[in-house]
Design a protein around this motif. Structure first.
Motif, mmCIF file in Angstrom:
data_model
loop_
_atom_site.group_PDB
_atom_site.id
_atom_site.type_symbol
_atom_site.label_atom_id
_atom_site.label_comp_id
_atom_site.label_asym_id
_atom_site.label_seq_id
_atom_site.Cartn_x
_atom_site.Cartn_y
_atom_site.Cartn_z
ATOM 1 N N HIS A 93 0.855 -1.193 0.000
ATOM 2 C CA HIS A 93 0.000 0.000 0.000
ATOM 3 C C HIS A 93 0.888 1.238 0.000
ATOM 4 O O HIS A 93 2.114 1.136 0.127
ATOM 5 C CB HIS A 93 -0.943 -0.005 1.207
ATOM 6 C CG HIS A 93 -0.236 0.005 2.519
ATOM 7 N ND1 HIS A 93 0.081 -1.138 3.204
ATOM 8 C CD2 HIS A 93 0.257 1.028 3.262
ATOM 9 C CE1 HIS A 93 0.714 -0.833 4.314
ATOM 10 N NE2 HIS A 93 0.846 0.480 4.377
ATOM 11 N N HIS B 218 1.380 5.581 1.099
ATOM 12 C CA HIS B 218 1.018 6.759 1.887
ATOM 13 C C HIS B 218 1.459 7.990 1.104
ATOM 14 O O HIS B 218 2.530 7.989 0.497
ATOM 15 C CB HIS B 218 1.750 6.750 3.243
ATOM 16 C CG HIS B 218 1.429 5.548 4.088
ATOM 17 N ND1 HIS B 218 0.468 5.558 5.070
ATOM 18 C CD2 HIS B 218 1.942 4.290 4.074
ATOM 19 C CE1 HIS B 218 0.406 4.364 5.641
ATOM 20 N NE2 HIS B 218 1.293 3.572 5.053
ATOM 21 N N GLU C 275 6.002 8.773 5.497
ATOM 22 C CA GLU C 275 5.827 8.595 6.936
ATOM 23 C C GLU C 275 7.191 8.722 7.618
ATOM 24 O O GLU C 275 7.350 9.508 8.541
ATOM 25 C CB GLU C 275 5.187 7.231 7.212
ATOM 26 C CG GLU C 275 3.774 7.148 6.633
ATOM 27 C CD GLU C 275 2.878 6.243 7.427
ATOM 28 O OE1 GLU C 275 3.189 5.047 7.514
ATOM 29 O OE2 GLU C 275 1.858 6.731 7.957
ATOM 30 N N HIS D 280 4.796 0.856 1.087
ATOM 31 C CA HIS D 280 5.021 -0.166 2.109
ATOM 32 C C HIS D 280 4.736 -1.552 1.536
ATOM 33 O O HIS D 280 3.624 -1.818 1.076
ATOM 34 C CB HIS D 280 4.123 0.076 3.326
ATOM 35 C CG HIS D 280 4.590 1.222 4.168
ATOM 36 N ND1 HIS D 280 3.797 1.829 5.116
ATOM 37 C CD2 HIS D 280 5.797 1.863 4.200
ATOM 38 C CE1 HIS D 280 4.501 2.806 5.702
ATOM 39 N NE2 HIS D 280 5.702 2.853 5.155
ATOM 40 N N THR E 262 1.908 1.487 11.304
ATOM 41 C CA THR E 262 1.670 2.939 11.415
ATOM 42 C C THR E 262 0.186 3.282 11.371
ATOM 43 O O THR E 262 -0.176 4.446 11.420
ATOM 44 C CB THR E 262 2.407 3.713 10.295
ATOM 45 O OG1 THR E 262 1.826 3.381 9.031
ATOM 46 C CG2 THR E 262 3.889 3.406 10.287
HETATM 47 ZN ZN ZN Z 1 1.803 1.684 5.595
#
Ligand code: ZN
Length: 266
Positions: free
Chosen positions: A113, A115, A125, A138, A211
């Motif tokens: 996925h 971010h 992140e 990720h 996270t």
């Molecule tokens: Zn993630």
């Protein structure tokens, strides 16, 4: 054409045991308030990766990306929350895993996925020396001793997440780690080049958490030292996905506390 594909695959994803993370993430509407460890934990992620890291010079990286070289262009459909709504069967047919020394378990690839920020704010992140970039990919792996995401959640050595920071460069170049191939308001179709991980010559590694809720502190993080380049069109396609959203999918930096961070470099 794509709307039909997205609809049919999303149904499969919700009932498939190998998509536990998405199921948990989407169906139960998890928020940090319901999981005290998200606020009180001492080994949370993400963190700033900086010169507090212990630098270890090695002849070769202690992490091996098994079969990543076999996937040079995998097409995935990413939805508004950053999670895949379609994982092609291509990686399911490959035995993708990250392995390391004998003291660290073998982790098999589960899902991926992304971010990113809604506008021009930083969208990674993790940070490198205080600096964040545009997006973060990720690749979630679970300990191969466990059968699925839910089981891995119960154990201290449940996960390994390979986190790739993405930095926009002005020009499109072929062979990026990730690139957009089709974009709509609700989803984007991206090509991912897993093989790029075989070019890494330095990685940060530390013990942290998921996270997103439930924020369990059972993640071995492996973050390549340098950001990967992406084109402005790719980042634009991600931002298009979240343009109507009120919330960002980027978590703020967490305290290091008494953890060690290692920087392995060849
Ligand atoms: Zn993630």
């Amino acid at each position: 054409m794509y709307s039909h594909v997205v609809f049919s695959i999303a149904i499969v994803a919700l009932v498939s045991p190998c998509h536990g993370y998405m199921k948990l993430y989407k169906v139960t509407n998890l928020i940090e308030d319901n999981f005290p460890i998200c606020r009180t934990g001492l080994r949370q992620s993400p963190i700033d990766l900086n010169n507090e890291a212990q630098i270890l010079h090695t002849y070769y990286l202690p992490f091996e990306f098994e079969n990543y070289d076999r996937l040079t262009s995998v097409s995935v459909i990413i939805g508004k929350d950053g999670h895949t709504v379609n994982s092609t069967s291509k990686w399911e047919n490959e035995d993708l895993a990250v392995s390391a020394s004998e003291t660290i378990p073998r982790y098999k690839f589960l899902d991926l996925h992304l971010h990113w920020a809604r506008s021009h704010e930083p969208g990674t992140e993790h940070a490198f020396y205080g600096r964040r970039y545009d997006a973060e990919l990720h690749l979630v792996h679970i300990n191969s001793a466990y059968k699925d995401f839910e089981e891995a959640l119960q154990y201290e050595d449940g996960f390994l997440v390979l986190g790739a920071l993405l930095k926009t460069i002005p020009k499109h170049r072929a062979n990026h780690l990730i690139s957009i191939s089709a974009s709509e308001d609700d989803y984007g179709v991206f090509n991912i080049n897993f093989n790029k991980f075989n070019e890494i010559s330095a990685v940060f590694s530390y013990s942290g958490s998921l996270t997103t809720p439930p924020c369990t502190e059972n993640v071995l993080w492996v973050v390549p030292r340098h950001p990967f380049e992406v084109s402005p069109l790719t980042i634009k396609a991600l931002r298009r996905l979240s343009k109507d959203s009120n919330s960002s999918n980027v978590r703020s930096l967490q305290k290091l506390n008494d953890r060690e961070v290692y920087l392995f470099t060849i």
